[in-house]
Scaffold this active site. Sequence first.
Site, short mmCIF file in Angstrom:
data_model
loop_
_atom_site.label_atom_id
_atom_site.label_comp_id
_atom_site.label_asym_id
_atom_site.label_seq_id
_atom_site.Cartn_x
_atom_site.Cartn_y
_atom_site.Cartn_z
N LYS A 47 -100.44 10.36 10.32
CA LYS A 47 -101.74 10.89 9.88
C LYS A 47 -101.84 12.33 10.35
O LYS A 47 -101.76 12.62 11.53
CB LYS A 47 -102.89 10.07 10.44
N ASP A 73 -103.57 16.15 10.82
CA ASP A 73 -104.86 16.71 11.15
C ASP A 73 -105.01 18.06 10.45
O ASP A 73 -104.85 19.12 11.06
CB ASP A 73 -104.98 16.87 12.67
N GLU A 81 -102.41 12.55 15.64
CA GLU A 81 -103.72 12.01 15.31
C GLU A 81 -103.70 10.52 15.03
O GLU A 81 -104.64 9.80 15.36
CB GLU A 81 -104.33 12.75 14.12
#
Length: 330
Positions: free
Chosen positions: A30, A32, A177
Amino acid sequence: MTLPLIPPMLATPGALPAAVQDARWAYETKQDGQRVVAYLEGDGSVLLRARSGEDITGAYPELRPLGSALGGTPAVLDGEVLALDAEGRADFQLLQSRMGLAHAPGKAERQAAKVPVHLVLFDVLHLGNKNLTSLPYTRRRVQLERLGLDGPFWSTPTALVGHGEQALQATREHGLEGLVCKRLDSVYEPGVRSRAWIKIRNMRSEDVVVGGWLPGRGRLSGLPGAVLVGQRAAGRLRYVGNVGTGWSEAERSQIAALLGAAATDVCPFDPVPRVAGAHWVVPRLVGEVRYSTRTRAGLLRQPSWLRLRPDLAPEDASADIPDARPDPLS
């Protein structure tokens, strides 16, 4: 533009798939950054659209050469624009200096020299004259990897099939993240927040809308001591708490200026919270906050400010909040 306009598919917050289902999922880091859909017409041009649909091409001049990366083949690509810190990790605060410059080409060029961005690509939605959104993730992923899109300011990171627990642990160990889990047989659902994609954040955080503020005291006199925040639920903006920590001095001054420009006499929250001394603002400022847990009434416990989210619209800050009346207390 001759290519179809395709809003990005969104992930649903959740947990890792069950171990027995692990092999049916792919796992991606994931990122950011700022979500973008890139439109390559095949004539050397590139158009970048934010999650809101806004044309943000001008903010990232270093990504212009992506337009000729596939020669004359038109394509629509899904990805995330990142600004990387000295250790190669995405830093949203760095990226903020690059956002909002789509219509300021001179400043965008200067900032690009100071804080270059990197576009990570994780899906292909259209290629040549074919729309690929109805294909399963595995087939789209093969198509994407065959394109060989790895350049000076863009890349195609690998996705891991299975081994979700190890992938999540690796993101934690490297201070990333979180993780996005994508079902291998899932089609691409434009503009839909789907259970076929699950996002797991290593920190508990929420996007919120600022609807008011409380004056600071002492050394904070003249500045906001706390902002009053809410989230969309059942068609209205519900109050979820006040946030008074997590800002640097510069950020607090920046937010003070934004709040002053948005002042209103009308409380945007429904129901109106009983907060003495509150100043109300037009609910257009979106931020992200960290918190420990949520009360039964939907309030955030121990919230602290993480960052502004100029890439999000107020409607993006939504949550399932219990319909608690009477009005919440601060």
